[in-house]
Design a protein around this motif. Structure first.
Motif, PDB file in Angstrom:
ATOM      1  N   GLU A 195      42.809  16.475  30.940  1.00  0.00           N
ATOM      2  CA  GLU A 195      43.093  16.881  29.528  1.00  0.00           C
ATOM      3  C   GLU A 195      44.657  17.365  29.429  1.00  0.00           C
ATOM      4  O   GLU A 195      45.247  16.798  28.327  1.00  0.00           O
ATOM      5  CB  GLU A 195      42.131  18.009  28.913  1.00  0.00           C
ATOM      6  CG  GLU A 195      42.375  18.167  27.516  1.00  0.00           C
ATOM      7  CD  GLU A 195      41.510  19.118  26.958  1.00  0.00           C
ATOM      8  OE1 GLU A 195      40.274  19.384  27.135  1.00  0.00           O
ATOM      9  OE2 GLU A 195      41.921  20.163  26.110  1.00  0.00           O
ATOM     10  N   ASN A 196      44.943  17.973  30.372  1.00  0.00           N
ATOM     11  CA  ASN A 196      46.567  18.375  30.103  1.00  0.00           C
ATOM     12  C   ASN A 196      47.466  17.213  30.370  1.00  0.00           C
ATOM     13  O   ASN A 196      48.595  17.138  29.680  1.00  0.00           O
ATOM     14  CB  ASN A 196      47.062  19.618  30.974  1.00  0.00           C
ATOM     15  CG  ASN A 196      46.751  19.323  32.521  1.00  0.00           C
ATOM     16  OD1 ASN A 196      46.092  18.070  32.756  1.00  0.00           O
ATOM     17  ND2 ASN A 196      46.943  20.249  33.463  1.00  0.00           N
ATOM     18  N   ALA A 255      51.112  13.508  27.308  1.00  0.00           N
ATOM     19  CA  ALA A 255      51.297  12.123  26.910  1.00  0.00           C
ATOM     20  C   ALA A 255      51.496  12.302  25.391  1.00  0.00           C
ATOM     21  O   ALA A 255      52.422  11.447  24.762  1.00  0.00           O
ATOM     22  CB  ALA A 255      50.231  11.120  27.362  1.00  0.00           C
ATOM     23  N   ILE A 256      50.617  12.698  24.618  1.00  0.00           N
ATOM     24  CA  ILE A 256      50.673  12.754  23.304  1.00  0.00           C
ATOM     25  C   ILE A 256      51.933  13.598  22.717  1.00  0.00           C
ATOM     26  O   ILE A 256      52.674  13.038  21.816  1.00  0.00           O
ATOM     27  CB  ILE A 256      49.319  13.786  22.517  1.00  0.00           C
ATOM     28  CG1 ILE A 256      48.248  12.761  22.895  1.00  0.00           C
ATOM     29  CG2 ILE A 256      49.676  14.050  21.383  1.00  0.00           C
ATOM     30  CD1 ILE A 256      46.832  13.729  22.845  1.00  0.00           C
ATOM     31  N   GLU A 257      52.288  14.540  23.419  1.00  0.00           N
ATOM     32  CA  GLU A 257      53.491  15.226  23.036  1.00  0.00           C
ATOM     33  C   GLU A 257      54.793  14.213  23.222  1.00  0.00           C
ATOM     34  O   GLU A 257      55.679  14.374  22.389  1.00  0.00           O
ATOM     35  CB  GLU A 257      53.719  16.502  23.939  1.00  0.00           C
ATOM     36  CG  GLU A 257      52.883  17.592  23.636  1.00  0.00           C
ATOM     37  CD  GLU A 257      53.011  18.306  21.817  1.00  0.00           C
ATOM     38  OE1 GLU A 257      54.294  18.207  21.437  1.00  0.00           O
ATOM     39  OE2 GLU A 257      52.067  18.610  21.486  1.00  0.00           O
ATOM     40  N   LEU A 258      54.750  13.562  24.547  1.00  0.00           N
ATOM     41  CA  LEU A 258      55.782  12.794  24.754  1.00  0.00           C
ATOM     42  C   LEU A 258      55.952  11.488  23.470  1.00  0.00           C
ATOM     43  O   LEU A 258      57.121  11.329  23.270  1.00  0.00           O
ATOM     44  CB  LEU A 258      55.753  11.978  25.922  1.00  0.00           C
ATOM     45  CG  LEU A 258      55.967  13.062  27.423  1.00  0.00           C
ATOM     46  CD1 LEU A 258      55.812  12.203  28.663  1.00  0.00           C
ATOM     47  CD2 LEU A 258      57.307  13.429  27.204  1.00  0.00           C
ATOM     48  N   LEU A 259      54.691  11.027  23.149  1.00  0.00           N
ATOM     49  CA  LEU A 259      54.658   9.992  22.101  1.00  0.00           C
ATOM     50  C   LEU A 259      55.252  10.555  20.992  1.00  0.00           C
ATOM     51  O   LEU A 259      56.004   9.947  20.090  1.00  0.00           O
ATOM     52  CB  LEU A 259      53.444   9.425  21.934  1.00  0.00           C
ATOM     53  CG  LEU A 259      52.936   8.613  23.342  1.00  0.00           C
ATOM     54  CD1 LEU A 259      51.232   8.216  22.996  1.00  0.00           C
ATOM     55  CD2 LEU A 259      53.765   7.217  23.124  1.00  0.00           C
ATOM     56  N   ARG A 275      43.898   2.508  26.822  1.00  0.00           N
ATOM     57  CA  ARG A 275      44.821   2.367  27.731  1.00  0.00           C
ATOM     58  C   ARG A 275      45.613   3.604  28.294  1.00  0.00           C
ATOM     59  O   ARG A 275      45.352   3.966  29.603  1.00  0.00           O
ATOM     60  CB  ARG A 275      46.200   1.670  27.592  1.00  0.00           C
ATOM     61  CG  ARG A 275      45.845   0.000  27.534  1.00  0.00           C
ATOM     62  CD  ARG A 275      47.253  -0.749  27.220  1.00  0.00           C
ATOM     63  NE  ARG A 275      46.903  -2.060  27.321  1.00  0.00           N
ATOM     64  CZ  ARG A 275      47.768  -2.952  26.669  1.00  0.00           C
ATOM     65  NH1 ARG A 275      48.830  -2.775  25.948  1.00  0.00           N
ATOM     66  NH2 ARG A 275      47.308  -4.425  26.649  1.00  0.00           N
ATOM     67  N   ILE A 276      45.923   4.626  27.445  1.00  0.00           N
ATOM     68  CA  ILE A 276      46.294   5.897  27.959  1.00  0.00           C
ATOM     69  C   ILE A 276      45.450   6.551  28.539  1.00  0.00           C
ATOM     70  O   ILE A 276      45.521   7.714  29.122  1.00  0.00           O
ATOM     71  CB  ILE A 276      47.446   6.522  26.673  1.00  0.00           C
ATOM     72  CG1 ILE A 276      48.207   5.325  26.231  1.00  0.00           C
ATOM     73  CG2 ILE A 276      47.652   7.876  26.957  1.00  0.00           C
ATOM     74  CD1 ILE A 276      48.990   5.843  24.944  1.00  0.00           C
ATOM     75  N   GLY A 277      44.164   6.229  28.108  1.00  0.00           N
ATOM     76  CA  GLY A 277      42.856   7.191  28.898  1.00  0.00           C
ATOM     77  C   GLY A 277      42.454   8.451  27.836  1.00  0.00           C
ATOM     78  O   GLY A 277      42.160   9.329  28.219  1.00  0.00           O
ATOM     79  N   LEU A 278      42.897   8.221  26.600  1.00  0.00           N
ATOM     80  CA  LEU A 278      42.690   9.151  25.555  1.00  0.00           C
ATOM     81  C   LEU A 278      41.289   9.100  25.313  1.00  0.00           C
ATOM     82  O   LEU A 278      40.504  10.003  24.554  1.00  0.00           O
ATOM     83  CB  LEU A 278      43.584   9.091  24.219  1.00  0.00           C
ATOM     84  CG  LEU A 278      45.191   9.228  24.648  1.00  0.00           C
ATOM     85  CD1 LEU A 278      45.908   9.100  23.197  1.00  0.00           C
ATOM     86  CD2 LEU A 278      45.322  10.541  25.186  1.00  0.00           C
ATOM     87  N   LEU A 313      57.794   5.726  28.636  1.00  0.00           N
ATOM     88  CA  LEU A 313      57.977   7.176  28.976  1.00  0.00           C
ATOM     89  C   LEU A 313      56.555   7.590  29.529  1.00  0.00           C
ATOM     90  O   LEU A 313      56.372   9.016  29.923  1.00  0.00           O
ATOM     91  CB  LEU A 313      58.372   7.671  27.497  1.00  0.00           C
ATOM     92  CG  LEU A 313      57.315   8.190  26.731  1.00  0.00           C
ATOM     93  CD1 LEU A 313      57.958   9.005  25.640  1.00  0.00           C
ATOM     94  CD2 LEU A 313      56.940   6.846  25.830  1.00  0.00           C
ATOM     95  N   LEU A 314      55.382   7.026  29.452  1.00  0.00           N
ATOM     96  CA  LEU A 314      54.280   7.566  29.980  1.00  0.00           C
ATOM     97  C   LEU A 314      53.947   7.155  31.307  1.00  0.00           C
ATOM     98  O   LEU A 314      52.700   7.446  31.706  1.00  0.00           O
ATOM     99  CB  LEU A 314      53.042   7.059  28.891  1.00  0.00           C
ATOM    100  CG  LEU A 314      53.229   7.810  27.416  1.00  0.00           C
ATOM    101  CD1 LEU A 314      52.009   6.948  26.672  1.00  0.00           C
ATOM    102  CD2 LEU A 314      53.488   9.095  27.283  1.00  0.00           C
ATOM    103  N   SER A 315      54.870   6.182  32.071  1.00  0.00           N
ATOM    104  CA  SER A 315      54.462   5.679  33.160  1.00  0.00           C
ATOM    105  C   SER A 315      53.911   6.643  34.353  1.00  0.00           C
ATOM    106  O   SER A 315      53.003   6.007  35.098  1.00  0.00           O
ATOM    107  CB  SER A 315      55.717   4.829  33.671  1.00  0.00           C
ATOM    108  OG  SER A 315      56.840   5.964  34.137  1.00  0.00           O
ATOM    109  N   LYS A 316      54.142   8.008  34.173  1.00  0.00           N
ATOM    110  CA  LYS A 316      53.888   8.897  35.117  1.00  0.00           C
ATOM    111  C   LYS A 316      52.382   9.274  34.865  1.00  0.00           C
ATOM    112  O   LYS A 316      51.687   9.980  35.875  1.00  0.00           O
ATOM    113  CB  LYS A 316      54.691   9.828  35.579  1.00  0.00           C
ATOM    114  CG  LYS A 316      56.231   9.580  35.989  1.00  0.00           C
ATOM    115  CD  LYS A 316      56.941  10.786  36.820  1.00  0.00           C
ATOM    116  CE  LYS A 316      57.989  10.326  37.744  1.00  0.00           C
ATOM    117  NZ  LYS A 316      59.382  10.435  36.950  1.00  0.00           N
ATOM    118  N   LEU A 317      52.059   9.263  33.707  1.00  0.00           N
ATOM    119  CA  LEU A 317      50.698  10.032  33.217  1.00  0.00           C
ATOM    120  C   LEU A 317      49.747   8.676  32.869  1.00  0.00           C
ATOM    121  O   LEU A 317      48.723   9.042  32.970  1.00  0.00           O
ATOM    122  CB  LEU A 317      51.181  10.407  31.876  1.00  0.00           C
ATOM    123  CG  LEU A 317      52.096  11.904  32.074  1.00  0.00           C
ATOM    124  CD1 LEU A 317      52.419  12.236  30.459  1.00  0.00           C
ATOM    125  CD2 LEU A 317      51.465  12.971  32.621  1.00  0.00           C
TER     126      LEU A 317
END
Ligand code: SF4
Length: 218
Positions: A8-9, A14-18, A153-156, A204-208
């Protein structure tokens, strides 16, 4: 094998970055009044925003109130929106919805999801969209095709059903972002996480992101 959701973290990060990346993300259809918005939203089903925005200026000049649409002839309305897909059905839905608005609500657009969803051509996504953008009432997250694809895709969310995705998102997305979250995801989808070939190397989410490196439309 089913995709495993990220911690979840990681999702919250990821949401904050977006949200930081797309601070100006906003609704993409042009409108001036709640009635305009209802009509534009009905027209927009399975139609690109640019096409909707190209037909609505003349339409909104001619028809201003629910009563105007309720009294319109289907063919007259189709003439204004013939560039959009399913224009005949959409014209019928607009007229039917506006007859209800006129007869039941004296032309006012309801400000609750149940009454909006009773209107022809209005589903939950559109009802949420109208509440957020016409009234600033944020009780949910509109789930459109971009939200479905990128949330997966992002897993949300690992779900495909829009209602279940909305429930998943409401657990992990801070409420302050609910009203614009669909537009944040759409911005990222159009720029980087494109439907056919996502540009993961520039993301920008490549690591997450659990789908980093995905090479096909999935
Ligand atoms: S890493 Fe790739 S799949 Fe994941 S959000 Fe970014 S572009 Fe999309």
């Amino acid at each position: 094998m089913p995709q495993k959701p990220p911690a979840e973290n990681a999702s919250r990060k990821a949401i904050e970055l977006l949200a930081e990346e797309y601070p100006n993300a906003k609704y993409y259809l042009n409108f001036s009044t709640p009635t305009d918005l209802v009509v534009a939203a009905i027209i927009s089903a399975q139609t690109r925003d640019e096409v909707v925005n190209s037909v609505t200026p003349e339409l909104f000049k001619k028809f201003k109130t629910a009563k105007d649409y309720a009294n319109a002839d289907v063919n007259q309305l189709v003439a204004y929106i013939k560039k959009v897909s399913f224009s005949g059905n959409k014209a019928k839905n607009i007229i039917a919805a506006c007859k209800i608005l006129q007869e039941k609500y004296k032309g006012r657009i309801p400000d609750n999801i149940e009454e909006l969803m009773d209107l022809p051509g209005i589903g939950k996504k559109t009802a949420n969209t109208i509440l957020i953008n016409a009234y600033g009432i944020v009780n949910g997250i509109p789930v459109d095709t971009w939200v479905i694809k990128l949330s997966n895709r992002i897993g949300l969310s690992i779900n495909k059903d829009p209602d279940k995705i909305e429930q998943d998102l409401m657990k992990v997305v801070d409420k302050k972002y609910w009203g614009k979250f669909a537009y944040i995801l759409k911005s990222h989808g159009k720029k980087i996480c494109q439907s056919q070939v996502p540009i993961c190397s520039k993301c920008l989410l490549s690591k997450l992101c659990p789908r980093n490196g995905v090479t096909k439309s999935a």
